[in-house]
Design an enzyme around this catalytic site. Structure first.
Site, PDB file in Angstrom:
ATOM      1  N   HIS A 187       0.831  -1.197   0.000  1.00  0.00           N
ATOM      2  CA  HIS A 187       0.000   0.000   0.000  1.00  0.00           C
ATOM      3  C   HIS A 187       0.865   1.247   0.000  1.00  0.00           C
ATOM      4  O   HIS A 187       1.644   1.453   0.925  1.00  0.00           O
ATOM      5  CB  HIS A 187      -0.906  -0.005   1.235  1.00  0.00           C
ATOM      6  CG  HIS A 187      -2.062  -0.943   1.096  1.00  0.00           C
ATOM      7  ND1 HIS A 187      -1.899  -2.288   0.849  1.00  0.00           N
ATOM      8  CD2 HIS A 187      -3.413  -0.739   1.141  1.00  0.00           C
ATOM      9  CE1 HIS A 187      -3.086  -2.865   0.761  1.00  0.00           C
ATOM     10  NE2 HIS A 187      -4.020  -1.963   0.939  1.00  0.00           N
ATOM     11  N   GLY A 228     -11.442   0.393   6.600  1.00  0.00           N
ATOM     12  CA  GLY A 228     -10.591  -0.249   5.593  1.00  0.00           C
ATOM     13  C   GLY A 228      -9.930   0.751   4.645  1.00  0.00           C
ATOM     14  O   GLY A 228     -10.281   1.938   4.611  1.00  0.00           O
ATOM     15  N   HIS A 229      -9.017   0.252   3.863  1.00  0.00           N
ATOM     16  CA  HIS A 229      -8.276   1.095   2.903  1.00  0.00           C
ATOM     17  C   HIS A 229      -9.205   1.742   1.876  1.00  0.00           C
ATOM     18  O   HIS A 229     -10.164   1.130   1.431  1.00  0.00           O
ATOM     19  CB  HIS A 229      -7.189   0.288   2.176  1.00  0.00           C
ATOM     20  CG  HIS A 229      -7.655  -0.979   1.525  1.00  0.00           C
ATOM     21  ND1 HIS A 229      -6.867  -1.735   0.716  1.00  0.00           N
ATOM     22  CD2 HIS A 229      -8.838  -1.625   1.585  1.00  0.00           C
ATOM     23  CE1 HIS A 229      -7.540  -2.778   0.304  1.00  0.00           C
ATOM     24  NE2 HIS A 229      -8.725  -2.738   0.810  1.00  0.00           N
ATOM     25  N   ASN A 230      -8.874   2.982   1.547  1.00  0.00           N
ATOM     26  CA  ASN A 230      -9.580   3.732   0.505  1.00  0.00           C
ATOM     27  C   ASN A 230     -11.023   4.115   0.842  1.00  0.00           C
ATOM     28  O   ASN A 230     -11.765   4.554  -0.045  1.00  0.00           O
ATOM     29  CB  ASN A 230      -9.580   2.958  -0.827  1.00  0.00           C
ATOM     30  CG  ASN A 230      -8.189   2.862  -1.437  1.00  0.00           C
ATOM     31  OD1 ASN A 230      -7.407   2.024  -1.018  1.00  0.00           O
ATOM     32  ND2 ASN A 230      -7.883   3.738  -2.353  1.00  0.00           N
ATOM     33  N   SER A 248     -12.766   0.629   0.482  1.00  0.00           N
ATOM     34  CA  SER A 248     -13.315   1.405  -0.628  1.00  0.00           C
ATOM     35  C   SER A 248     -14.792   1.738  -0.479  1.00  0.00           C
ATOM     36  O   SER A 248     -15.476   1.993  -1.476  1.00  0.00           O
ATOM     37  CB  SER A 248     -13.105   0.674  -1.968  1.00  0.00           C
ATOM     38  OG  SER A 248     -11.738   0.480  -2.191  1.00  0.00           O
TER      39      SER A 248
END
Lengths: 324, 324, 324
Positions: A187, A228-230, A248
């Protein structure tokens, strides 16, 4: 690092142009020094107009690639992206180097600040905090003990981050080989907290794969929450303890998520939507409504459902029915 | 410490042989310097063939004890095991003493490494990390800031442990008196992470009561996950954020556990089983199937169930029915 | 600080008496140097007999205010309390100053102890721990690495607090303006752990708004558990991993809460009540019963319900019925 060398070392055949690559980006945001992958037909328009230097894609999609971008042909673009992602990471948490601390800010002598980071006016960084490289901590922000803030994070003004919070940890992203191995997607994105954000103890917020995980102005997050990521959270959202968002997912403004509620990945939750405790979101939902339950329904229906369930499944009643 | 002295001090009567005790073990693995307890008839075969120096057991089971083992007769073997467990603990996190750091490894000056620990080639231990005594950190493993690794843990090569993770904490094990007091079972086991394991931010992995809590090669665990004492995870498992395993549960290889899913204690989940988000496992299940829901069912049934539930409990429809 | 000055600065009109205010308290416990708010008619008796120096309340409730208390008239007492709460906070985690460590206690050189704190006989504070100001750590208590204990916390004797635990973090309390902004209620209360309490890794326990969050003697809490502000847990409770309590909920003695179970705010759970894993409490419940499910029912009914649900929603059976 040069693209040709990276691909050679990775065993990927390539006959396009060579250039110095600065990392991965989305098709939409990439420039000519960045590379992308194309895996999902819903982003076809973005592929057609990308400004990326090169794109990893299947042979069948070569025809959509702009002439300005080189093709890295792959049977599994997602997996190859994961394999190449390791070339763009730098050593994390380099904490020697030049830092900039405003003279009205307080950094406890037991806190560690990384190379190139800035601590603004009136901020207070308490004992045991570890701040990575190239981080900015905004005016009057409080960072409580033992918080960890990874490289490249940006924290706004007047934020309050309770003890044990982790900001910018690697997201949970892997590509999978046919043999069942998991290949890490490194990441390289970051986390941004806008102004007036508050984060509760031991909550975790993952950095973006590439791009940014963003927490909107005035949003308040409770303890032990997972982002979570994004993910993108709008202004003035509330997330109660032990709730979670997979990667996301986007919340509008003033969204409320109750305790232990959760939403799956790549979903969108509309402005002013409210999710009752324990509700589980598996599809995108519109705003200005109150939801509950899992499967998710309108909260008023979930409340009625609870009564019906208890009544329907009531043991004594059913015993009589079965005995008839 | 001598067994006779320990039992005298604890007020347990004993007429067997005396020896220096090195701690508790399972009936299966114990040697003549270790003691065991026998509480569960399903382990009768293990009792009959144990090599333990002594066994705590009920009078009625004396007849099954091998002649080589002494008997510690007890009305409540589990409770007496808990009471005696305190004699075998040593002071945790002794961090002065001899440590071995490979000259290519990097240990941040704000990290603490315990007595007798080894940091192998290329490993990187970041600021604020606390490593206990007799720990081994394998080659090229990254330990992010503020991680805590308890005594006797073994971390493989190429692992990545995100910030705030706790490895080797005491398991949640108590014996209960009739008066409702909880007597702590002191955990003397450890945790092993095999190679290529990755652990997400603020996840917790408890040490074994005795023996080992083991995370198999290439397994990837997300943020805020709980792994109870004595769990065994096979190779290449995935555990998504906020999922949890109670004590002594075993996962085969390539098991996937979705977000907020959980399994109770002492269960077995077969190879390649997949658990959807929020699913709850209360019985052992076979592999190569996809499960969901709580109560647990096949995921395809759970998906249909969700539609049925929404339809069945739909308010308008039921109002009409009730009005008929 | 003088009340008149605070209210002037906050733009609240006031014609009552002036005095030096030492903070907020509940109507029941306040003295003449403290102020309160009155927002909820169920506390009317407490309003009528309060000894507070002043009370924020709606005009319509002026008639109930004792003559000894001044009135701060407000359209939204809760919101104005939040706005005024910031005047009573002090700078957290001041770690220079006078501390008192018993000569048989051990404080690791990498631990930080705040101003005015006391570490009693035989206590052991490990590396990376950050203890705030005016904290008391009782006899023989173990505090594992990287724990954070906020100002004013009181930890009893023989407690064990595993790594990464956060005690005394700000509770999740906000008042909301009509425009949807969240106004922080600054928490000035504390946390008390009575003797023989054990807390698992990365668990979080919030301080009280005002007053105390209290964990009763011999209560044992597992990993990743959330305890909201102002909760009161009785003696010998058990809370299993990933369970949670919202604010101001009270548990009697020997209450058991299973893994991932939760209770909403302002509820009361009776002595010896047991909650199965995943159960969700939304109303106060009586003791000495075993509950399960969400909606909550008696556990024996929930077990039967599970069987019925699987049977009722069984796909094959319903397909046949639909096909008839």
């Amino acid at each position: 690092m040069n693209l040709v060398n990276i691909l050679k070392e990775s065993g990927v055949s390539y006959s396009g142009k060579d250039f110095v690559v600065f990392g991965f980006e989305t098709l939409k945001n990439a420039n000519k020094s960045q590379i992308c992958f194309f895996n999902d037909i819903t982003f076809l328009d973005q592929l057609k107009s990308t400004k990326a230097g090169a794109v990893i894609l299947k042979e069948e999609n070569l025809k959509f690639l702009p002439i300005t971008s080189s093709a890295i042909v792959s049977e599994n673009p997602y997996l190859d992206m994961a394999r190449l992602s390791k070339y763009f990471i730098k050593k994390p948490f380099c904490n020697s180097g030049k830092i900039k601390i405003h003279n009205s800010a307080v950094v406890d002598k037991n806190a560690v600040i990384g190379n190139g980071s800035t601590i603004e006016e009136g901020a207070y960084i308490m004992a045991g905090v570890v701040v990575g490289a190239n981080v900015r901590i905004g005016k009057n922000t409080l960072i409580y003990p033992n918080v960890v803030i990874y490289d490249d994070s940006i924290i706004g003004a007047n934020c309050s981050i309770q003890a044990g919070v982790i900001i910018g940890s690697d997201g949970y992203g892997y590509a999978h080989t046919k043999a069942g191995e998991h290949v890490k997607i490194h990441h390289t994105g970051n986390v941004i907290l806008e102004d007036d954000v508050e984060i509760g103890a031991n909550t975790t917020i993952d950095r973006a794969v590439f791009g940014t995980t963003c927490i909107g102005k005035n949003t308040k997050i409770d303890n032990l929450v997972q982002i979570g990521h994004n993910c993108k959270l709008g202004e003035s959202c509330l997330m109660v303890s032990q709730s979670g968002l997979a990667g996301s997912t986007t919340l509008g403004r003033n969204v409320v998520m109750g305790g232990q509620s959760a939403a799956g990945g790549h979903l969108s939750i509309g402005d002013y939507a409210q999710l009752a405790a324990r509700s589980g979101v598996t599809k995108s939902i519109e705003g200005k409504k109150i939801y509950g339950g899992f499967p998710l329904m309108l909260q008023k229906n979930w409340l009625k459902t609870q009564i019906k369930m208890i009544r329907y499944f009531d043991t004594k009643k059913n015993k009589i029915e079965e005995g008839e």
